[in-house]
Design a protein around this motif. Structure first.
Motif, mmCIF file in Angstrom:
data_model
loop_
_atom_site.group_PDB
_atom_site.id
_atom_site.type_symbol
_atom_site.label_atom_id
_atom_site.label_comp_id
_atom_site.label_asym_id
_atom_site.label_seq_id
_atom_site.Cartn_x
_atom_site.Cartn_y
_atom_site.Cartn_z
ATOM 1 N N MET A 1 0.847 -1.174 0.000
ATOM 2 C CA MET A 1 0.000 0.000 0.000
ATOM 3 C C MET A 1 0.887 1.230 0.000
ATOM 4 N N ARG A 2 0.510 2.213 -0.836
ATOM 5 C CA ARG A 2 1.232 3.488 -0.903
ATOM 6 C C ARG A 2 0.206 4.607 -1.034
ATOM 7 N N ILE A 3 0.594 5.793 -0.627
ATOM 8 C CA ILE A 3 -0.180 7.007 -0.858
ATOM 9 C C ILE A 3 0.631 7.839 -1.839
ATOM 10 N N ALA A 4 -0.012 8.343 -2.882
ATOM 11 C CA ALA A 4 0.668 9.215 -3.844
ATOM 12 C C ALA A 4 -0.100 10.527 -3.934
ATOM 13 N N THR A 88 -13.048 -2.453 -3.481
ATOM 14 C CA THR A 88 -12.222 -3.551 -2.977
ATOM 15 C C THR A 88 -10.766 -3.162 -3.195
ATOM 16 N N PHE A 89 -9.990 -3.235 -2.118
ATOM 17 C CA PHE A 89 -8.592 -2.824 -2.170
ATOM 18 C C PHE A 89 -7.675 -4.040 -2.120
ATOM 19 N N ALA A 90 -6.461 -3.858 -2.655
ATOM 20 C CA ALA A 90 -5.411 -4.883 -2.617
ATOM 21 C C ALA A 90 -4.199 -4.294 -1.908
ATOM 22 N N ALA A 91 -3.389 -5.162 -1.314
ATOM 23 C CA ALA A 91 -2.245 -4.722 -0.516
ATOM 24 C C ALA A 91 -1.219 -3.926 -1.314
ATOM 25 N N GLN A 143 -9.287 -3.589 4.894
ATOM 26 C CA GLN A 143 -9.620 -4.681 3.977
ATOM 27 C C GLN A 143 -8.461 -5.632 3.744
ATOM 28 N N THR A 144 -7.247 -5.110 3.752
ATOM 29 C CA THR A 144 -6.086 -5.929 3.381
ATOM 30 C C THR A 144 -5.328 -6.482 4.596
#
Length: 151
Positions: A1-4, A88-91, A143-144
């Motif tokens: 997971m990252r924030i941009a 739906t999120f992914a790692a 979620q992840t």
């Protein structure tokens, strides 16, 4: 997971997001140019001493950033077609937030794998970018299973 963060305008918001990233163990990418001069002083008030502990990468521009994305590009935007509570999120997702003043250009909006919006009360335009980042990353980590472990 990252924030941009795409060309952020306000140092205080970036500082708050750097603090968020440090506290949750989420790296932050800053896609320049920024609307402020990057400096410890500009980020210090909201980032406090957390800005020194976050994994932050500055990119000269979008073209320098894009090849570093390894998972999906998830755009958090008021124009998103998917509500946050239905996403739906992914790692390995990168959560992208646009500048405070203008968001992201349509060309970048079109590149997102999914565009997610945080539902707001009727008549409300948008949340502060740091608040939106916190809400988005919290749901993605939930979620992840990516929340930091308690010490």
């Amino acid at each position: 997971m990252r924030i941009a963060l795409y060309q952020p305008d306000i140092a205080g918001n970036v500082g708050a997001i750097l603090r968020l990233g440090a506290c949750l163990g989420v790296p932050v990418d800053v896609i320049e140019p920024t609307g402020f001069t990057w400096s410890d002083k500009a980020l210090a008030r909201s980032g406090m001493d957390y800005a020194d502990t976050v994994d932050v990468t500055r990119h000269a521009d979008w073209d320098a950033f894009l090849p570093t994305v390894t998972g999906r590009l998830v755009l958090l935007t008021t124009r998103g077609g998917t509500r946050l509570d239905a996403a739906t999120f992914a790692a390995d997702d990168t959560l992208l937030l646009g500048s405070e003043g203008s968001g992201v250009p349509d060309s970048i909006h079109a590149l997102a794998d999914v565009a997610v919006r945080i539902p707001l009360a009727a008549g409300m335009r948008s949340l502060n970018i740091a608040v939106a980042a916190g809400i988005g990353v919290a749901e993605a980590l939930r979620q992840t299973g990516g929340w930091p472990h308690d010490p």
